[in-house]
Structure formats: structure tokens, C-alpha cells
Design a protein around this motif. Structure first.
Motif, mmCIF file in Angstrom:
data_model
loop_
_atom_site.group_PDB
_atom_site.id
_atom_site.type_symbol
_atom_site.label_atom_id
_atom_site.label_comp_id
_atom_site.label_asym_id
_atom_site.label_seq_id
_atom_site.Cartn_x
_atom_site.Cartn_y
_atom_site.Cartn_z
ATOM 1 N N ASP A 52 0.856 -1.175 0.000
ATOM 2 C CA ASP A 52 0.000 0.000 0.000
ATOM 3 C C ASP A 52 0.899 1.235 0.000
ATOM 4 N N GLN A 70 -4.738 -6.347 -5.848
ATOM 5 C CA GLN A 70 -5.818 -5.963 -6.751
ATOM 6 C C GLN A 70 -6.995 -5.358 -5.980
ATOM 7 N N GLN A 126 -6.921 -3.782 -3.107
ATOM 8 C CA GLN A 126 -6.573 -2.446 -2.629
ATOM 9 C C GLN A 126 -6.652 -1.424 -3.752
ATOM 10 N N ARG A 127 -6.138 -1.787 -4.943
ATOM 11 C CA ARG A 127 -6.221 -0.854 -6.077
ATOM 12 C C ARG A 127 -7.670 -0.600 -6.476
ATOM 13 N N ARG A 147 -9.155 1.905 -4.038
ATOM 14 C CA ARG A 147 -8.696 3.261 -4.308
ATOM 15 C C ARG A 147 -9.347 3.824 -5.567
ATOM 16 N N GLY A 148 -9.522 2.968 -6.597
ATOM 17 C CA GLY A 148 -10.200 3.421 -7.803
ATOM 18 C C GLY A 148 -11.651 3.780 -7.538
ATOM 19 N N GLU A 177 -10.206 3.708 2.807
ATOM 20 C CA GLU A 177 -9.190 4.250 1.916
ATOM 21 C C GLU A 177 -8.714 5.590 2.467
#
Length: 802
Positions: free
Chosen positions: A538, A597, A599-600, A603-604, A736
Motif C-alpha cells: 500500500d 488488486q 486495494q487498487r 482506491r479506484g 481508503e
């Protein structure tokens, strides 16, 4: 006799005369009775010596008899003539016209003129008497009582009744039952009595008022305490038919203490006289009740989650789970103590997590039930639930073989032959476990113990030895170091709880530091450098250095040395959480990639919510006709056509993200689909120039995105568990936000942070939940464009911080 209406008037007049005579005759006896009642209600007569009490009673009786004898003479019924005199007096009639009506014509009988004149005279009298008044009775008491003693007596009686209250019947009884004896019989008798419920009920004592008519309701096993001061003779307690004497306490007083196990009436006597009596109702202590709030289940970290709800009328003393092996129900059960939030709560609902992976039954079918115990030892039991005890997953084939042999001993400890053969097979190929001498010696020692020691204790010892050998094969020194670290932490925590002396605490601190150094060294050795290069990190993750851990240990030492043991224990708990986060951050390679994946994706999704909020703000300003410049940046807003394209692009990005969600978690939250439909309506409305309708659709899309974000976060938590972002509670995923900060932007752990000055308290789980609720409420309000512009800017500034 006159006409009928005059006869009725005379009857009423006679009744009024009778009432006047009766009241005059009865007032003296009523006065004597009232004076006696006042003395009795003030409880003055029992305070007199017995002989004087008797004399006063005799005096009142003689006075009452005398005034009754005098009243006899005036109680004769009034005559008709007296009634006529009263009517004439009340109506102010002269010359006694009522008597005239009874007159007869004495002369002139037979003479028509004389008789006509007589009839005319009677008619005039009847017309005069047509409206006679009887008048209210007037006994004339003011003339007989010029000092208004009757009014004073009435006031005194009212005050006496109020003072006596519920004790009035017993005071009247004591007034007419004198105690004959020398000295001050009942003159100075004082009774104090109360009932103390058992300590575990935490109920207040019940103070007893003399001869209280309502039942006294107390738990069975309560203690009656009574003190009697003064009086003659030794008092006694009468509980139904059983009688217990008081014991002397000196100074003319007596005392008694008795357990109330049964009975329906309490009475205290002295010298044949009842000092107080009370109906009694004893209530039984009901056994506690307990049930599973949710079925037992395994968490993502292979811990057992036990959710329960229990109740007891006076408080729970202990709650535990009892686990039995399905294949061997006669085997000794595993008992797990479940924590209670308060001291003896009457109701409890909680969820606790327990690491049972080291237990020999891990991976086997078990039956579990809950037991609750109250302060008197009564037990309540839940229904039984069957489930599989979670076990640790071993990747090394030798470690799996050792654990399989260990399971065989749990399933059938008397069949040792197959297990001995398995251990021989494993030990015969030392190259499979890197020729580790410690593992080899453990296998051979376990085999020899099974062969030569036939006791049940040998099986338990061998299973513990095999577990440690499997950990060493799987993790090397890390698992053993972790076990020693946990033991050192637990010992130090227990020392803090029992307020151990400084020397013992410093010794345990040294032990903790040595265990921690060994653990960190083993952790560093266990991390493959190639794994570290591919580990998805992260970008907000905080790196913890060994110097920071050392400062925490030094701070704990300092707090313990200065006697601040609670603060030291709190800081130790923060150190435990930090080390736990370091431990759970290590996952197999495939899971690490999927967590990266996830975590991304989160965030997205957070960035998508922000972009949808900007589009909503611009649509709302257009619908309100406000200036076309962005109030935050001062730059011109994009054209409606550009926003329509941006809205469609955002919808397309959401569709791609939903496909990734389905691939990652196997399920797409329904809110995401509703958000996609709202985005489509918003794009069409912006293209048509209907900015008000566009703002409504965008607000709906924003709300669905926020709810979908929460649903997705929960799905990922259930899938990946605690380790998705270090530091989150069991089964949750960190928001997040900035690493190490709560939703309000404050330092969550800080590792040292508040420990330097110890002025910031570590938030607990409920506070973190409340912070998340505040964050969701801020997002909801920020998505309502009809709020004032300054208020929306304030919410946006708060949200920008995290």
C-alpha cells in the motif's frame, strides 16, 4: 291537624329538632373519643408507665360513660307541639297560628254568619302558612363551646392521622394494650429492622417500617437484621411458627441476624407485645440463560468466532464454551472462557475470537455448547452445535505429514502403531526437512515415548512435541519465536494486572525484550528477498523501524517504574497490535497479488466517488443559474457537453470495475448496478440540457456508489480477512484513508504517538465504528446539493483530509 303539606313540614321540623338534640348530646362523647384518638395516633400512651397507661385508659372510659349518661336525658324524641313551635320561630309567626288551626268554634255553632266568618279565618291562616320553611338544624354549639375547642380538636386529629400514616392501626392497638410492669415498660422501645439481600444481587437493603401492610419482596437467602432498644424482657423473632430470641448487645439493647430461607410472615415481639410485623415474599434466583447469537464459525485467520447472548436476573459470573470431540465424546472436554464486558452483567451479548489451531483437535469434527454460571453456581446451557474446528494450513509436505500423524492420535489414542510407523517414515528421510537435527530428535523422541509410555499423558506430550516440530519445519525459528514472544507478553500482562513489584516487572521486561529480538530476527530470516520484491505494498503503508519498537519498550519500562501500570499495560497492548499486524501481513504469493488488486480497486472506487461528486456539483450549479466558475479553483467550469462525455466515461469505467469485482470476489454488489443505471440517466439528462434532472440522477448515483463501496469492503473483508491492510479489526478492511490515521485524520496507532506524552487515549473498536459512521454521514451530506454552498464546502474540506 292541618292540611297534608303542613303535616310534612311538621315531620321535617321534628327531624331537625332530633338532630339538634342528638348533636348536642353526642358532642361531649365525641370530644372525649377524639382526644383519646389524638393521643393514640401520636403514640403517646405507650410511652407512659404501665400503671399510668391503665389509669389514663380508665379515666377516658369513665369520662366517656359519664357524658353518655348525661346525653340520655336529652335524647327523648321531640313532640308535635315542639315541632310547631320551631316552625313558628323559624318563620317568625306571631300569635301561634299553627295552634290556632287546631282550635274549634266554641260558640255560634249553627249560625251561618258565624261559621262563614270562622271558615274565612282558617283560609287566611292556611294562605299565611302556605310557604313555611323548616330551616337548617342549629344545635347552638357556639353558645356551649365559646372557645371553639371542637375546631382545635379537629385540627389535632388531622395532624395525628398524617403523622401516623400506615402505622395508625398498630398505634391504636398499642394505645389500648398497656404493658404492666415496673419501670418504663414500652416507654422507650425503639425497633430498627432491615433486610439485606445477598451481596451478589447488588440490591439495596430494604428498611422495614412497623407493621407495613404490603408484602416485603426480597431474594431468598437475604439477611434480616433487627435492633431493639429499651422495653422489658428479651425480644424474639417469629418467622411463621419458628421463634428465635434476640441476643443482648449491652446498654439495654438487643440484636438479631437471621437468614431468610423460607417463611411468609415476620413478627418481632417483646414481653408478649408485638413491636412490628411484615408479610414476606421470598423470590428464587432463576438460573441463567445462554444461547448462540450466531453459529460458531472460522474467520479468515482461522480463529474460532463465538457469538453469544446470555441473561441472568442478578448477574452473570462466568460464561464458557465447552467443546467435545465428535469421534470421542468421552474424552476430556476443551473449556474456553468467554469474556464478559462488565462485572456480573445481567445481560451480555458479545463475540470473541480464539486461536485453536494449535489444539490437537484442529481440523476435526467437534460439538460445542455454551454454559453460563451465576454467582450462586446455577448453570444455564445452550443447544449443541456441530462444526469443524479450524486448522492451520501447512504448505510443507513434511509438516502436513506430522500434523496428520498428530490427528490420528486425537481420533484414536490407543492405536499407536500406525502413528509410530508414520514417524519412522518421516524420520527416515531427513533430507526432506533440511536435515534439521531438532526436528529429527523430536520425531525419534515422540516415537520412543509412544512405545515405552502407555499413559494418556504421553499422548498429550507427544502431540505438543509434534506440533512444535511441524511449526519448525514450516516456518523455521519463526513459529517458536512467536510462541515465546506470546508467552512473555502474557506473563507481563498478568504481572501488570496483579500489580507485581518492580523487580518482577523489570525481569519480565527483559524476558520480553529477548523474545522480541529473537522474533524480529526470525521474521527477517523468514522473508524471502524475491518475495519482498514482488510484495504489493500500500503506498500509504507505514514502515516500522526497530528503533521505534525499542522506544516503545523503553517507554513501557519507564511507566512501570513510576507505578503507572495501567498506562504501561495500554502501551503494551498497542505493541501487541503492531506485532500482530506485522505477522498477518505475510501471505502466500497468490493471495498477496489478489489483495493488491483489491486495494487498487478500493482506491479506484474512492476516486470514482470523488469524480461523481464533482459532476454533481457542476450540474447543481447549472440548475441554480450560479456563475460558471468553479468556486474552489476560480477556473471556468467545463461545458455541459464535456460533462456529458465525462459522465458516460465514468459509467464505462464503473462497468469495467464491476467486471473486475466479479472476477475478484465472485459477486458484484447490487448497489453498483443501480449506480450504473443512475449514471446513464444523468448522462442523457446533461446531453438534453435538463440539469435539474441530471443533478437528481447524479445524487442517486453518488449514494449508490457510497453504499456499494461499503458492501464491497465487507465482501473483501470476508474473503481476505484481517490482513488486507494491517491494523484493522478482525474481519474488517481499512478505509481508503491515510495509513495510521482514523477517519477524522488523527493518528490511529502512531506506535509511539500518544505514548510519548500519553495524552491521547487509544480508540477502541466502538469508537472506530462511530468514526466510520461519521465519515459516511459526511459523505451523505456532501452529496446533497440543495444544502447551502458554505456548508457543502465545509464537508468537502473535511473529506479531503481523508
Amino acid at each position: 291537624m292541618g292540611p297534608r303539606h303542613l303535616d310534612r313540614k311538621i315531620v321535617f321540623a321534628r327531624a331537625a329538632l332530633l338532630w339538634e338534640r342528638l348533636w348536642v348530646a353526642l358532642w361531649p362523647p365525641l370530644g372525649v373519643a377524639g382526644a383519646f384518638a389524638a393521643l393514640a395516633l401520636f403514640d403517646l400512651l405507650p410511652a407512659l408507665p404501665g400503671w399510668l397507661h391503665v389509669a389514663v385508659l380508665a379515666g377516658f372510659a369513665a369520662a366517656f360513660a359519664a357524658v353518655l349518661w348525661r346525653a340520655r336525658a336529652v335524647l327523648a324524641p321531640p313532640s308535635e307541639a315542639a315541632a310547631e313551635r320551631r316552625l313558628e320561630r323559624v318563620n317568625a309567626l306571631d300569635h301561634r297560628p299553627l295552634a290556632t288551626l287546631r282550635d274549634r268554634l266554641a260558640a255560634g255553632t249553627g249560625d251561618a254568619g258565624t261559621e262563614a266568618l270562622w271558615r274565612l279565618h282558617r283560609r287566611r291562616l292556611l294562605r299565611r302558612l302556605a310557604r313555611l320553611r323548616v330551616g337548617l338544624p342549629s344545635p347552638g354549639l357556639p353558645a356551649r363551646d365559646p372557645l371553639a375547642v371542637r375546631a382545635l380538636l379537629f385540627v389535632v386529629l388531622v395532624v395525628a392521622v398524617a403523622a401516623a400514616g400506615r402505622d395508625a392501626p398498630s398505634r391504636m392497638l398499642r394505645a389500648v394494650t398497656p404493658t404492666i410492669g415496673a419501670g418504663n415498660g414500652a416507654a422507650s422501645v425503639a425497633l430498627d429492622a432491615w433486610i439485606t439481600p445477598p451481596a451478589y444481587t447488588r440490591l439495596a437493603p430494604v428498611f422495614l417500617k412497623p407493621s407495613e401492610p404490603t408484602p416485603v419482596v426480597v431474594p431468598r437467602g437475604s439477611t434480616l437484621v433487627a435492633h431493639v432498644t429499651g422495653g422489658e424482657g428479651r425480644p424474639a423473632l417469629r418467622l411463621d411458627a419458628a421463634e428465635t430470641a434476640f441476643s443482648a448487645a449491652g446498654g439495654g439493647s438487643h440484636q438479631l441476624s437471621a437468614d431468610l430461607r423460607q417463611g411468609e410472615r415476620i413478627a418481632i415481639f417483646q414481653d408478649g407485645r408485638e413491636l412490628g410485623a411484615w408479610p414476606l415474599s421470598l423470590t428464587d434466583d432463576a438460573p441463567p440463560t445462554i444461547a448462540f447469537a450466531e453459529p460458531p464459525q472460522a474467520t479468515a485467520r482461522k480463529h474460532v468466532s463465538l457469538a453469544f447472548e446470555a441473561k441472568d436476573d442478578y448477574g452473570l459470573a462466568r460464561v464458557r464454551a465447552v467443546v467435545r470431540l465428535t469421534e470421542r465424546p468421552q474424552a476430556e472436554a476443551l473449556e474456553i472462557e468467554l469474556p464478559l464486558a462488565d462485572d456480573q452483567p445481567t445481560a451480555a451479548r458479545a463475540t470473541s475470537y480464539h486461536d485453536l489451531t494449535p489444539h490437537p483437535w484442529a481440523g476435526l469434527d467437534v460439538i460445542v455448547h455454551l454454559e453460563a454460571t451465576d454467582a450462586v453456581g446455577q448453570e444455564g446451557r445452550s443447544d449443541e452445535v456441530a462444526f469443524v474446528l479450524p486448522e492451520r494450513e501447512f504448505n510443507h509436505p513434511v509438516a502436513r505429514a506430522i500434523i496428520a500423524a498428530r490427528k490420528k492420535l486425537s481420533q484414536n489414542p490407543d492405536e499407536r502403531g500406525p502413528v509410530i510407523g508414520d514417524l519412522d517414515d518421516i524420520a527416515s528421510a531427513p533430507q526432506r526437512f533440511r536435515h534439521d537435527v531438532v526436528v529429527y530428535l523430536a520425531l525419534r523422541t515422540a516415537r520412543a515415548r509412544l512405545v515405552h509410555d502407555q499413559s494418556r499423558e504421553a499422548v498429550t506430550a507427544v502431540q505438543e512435541m509434534l506440533w512444535l516440530a511441524a511449526l519448525r519445519v514450516e516456518d523455521g525459528e519463526l513459529s517458536l519465536a512467536e510462541r515465546d514472544l506470546k508467552a512473555a507478553r502474557d506473563a507481563l500482562n498478568r504481572a501488570f494486572e496483579r500489580r507485581a513489584n518492580d523487580a518482577e516487572i523489570q525481569r519480565l521486561m527483559d524476558r520480553l525484550q529477548r523474545a522480541l529480538e529473537r522474533y524480529l530476527e526470525a521474521l527477517a530470516q523468514a522473508l524471502d528477498p524475491r518475495e519482498a520484491e514482488t510484495l504489493p505494498l500500500d503506498p500509504n503503508m507505514r514502515v516500522v523501524e526497530s528503533s521505534e519498537i525499542q522506544r516503545m519498550l523503553d517507554r513501557i519500562r519507564e511507566l512501570a517504574r513510576t507505578g503507572q501500570l495501567d498506562a504501561a499495560r495500554q502501551l503494551l497492548q498497542r505493541l501487541e497490535r503492531m506485532l500482530e499486524n506485522m505477522r498477518v501481513g505475510r501471505f502466500p504469493q497468490g493471495q498477496q497479488q489478489r489483495m493488491g488488486q483489491a486495494q487498487r480497486m478500493m482506491r479506484g472506487l474512492s476516486d470514482m466517488i470523488r469524480r461523481q461528486q464533482d459532476l454533481l456539483d457542476r450540474s447543481f450549479r447549472r440548475s441554480q443559474g450560479t456563475p460558471s466558475n468553479d468556486p474552489r479553483t476560480g477556473r471556468p467550469m467545463p461545458s455541459p457537453q464535456a460533462d456529458a462525455l465525462a459522465q458516460r466515461a465514468l459509467r464505462q469505467a464503473l462497468g469495467e470495475m464491476m467486471m473486475n469485482m466479479a472476477e475478484l470476489s465472485g459477486e458484484v454488489p447490487q448497489e453498483m448496478g443501480r449506480a450504473e443505471l443512475a449514471m446513464r440517466d444523468a448522462g442523457d439528462a446533461i446531453g438534453a440540457g435538463e440539469h435539474g434532472r441530471a443533478a437528481e440522477a447524479q445524487q442517486e448515483a453518488l449514494r449508490q456508489l457510497q453504499e456499494g463501496s461499503q458492501a464491497l469492503r465487507q465482501q473483501l473483508a470476508n474473503q481476505f480477512g484481517y490482513g488486507m491492510v494491517g491494523g484493522t479489526p478482525e474481519g474488517e478492511i481499512e478505509e481508503e484513508s491515510q495509513a495510521g490515521r482514523d477517519p477524522l485524520g488523527r493518528d490511529r496507532e502512531g506506535f509511539l504517538g500518544a505514548a510519548e506524552g500519553f495524552d491521547v487515549r487509544v480508540p477502541d473498536e466502538m469508537e472506530l465504528k462511530r468514526a466510520r459512521e461519521i465519515l459516511d454521514e459526511l459523505r451523505r451530506r456532501a452529496g446533497q446539493p440543495d444544502r447551502p454552498r458554505q456548508e457543502l464546502d465545509y464537508y468537502n474540506r473535511l473529506l479531503e483530509r481523508f
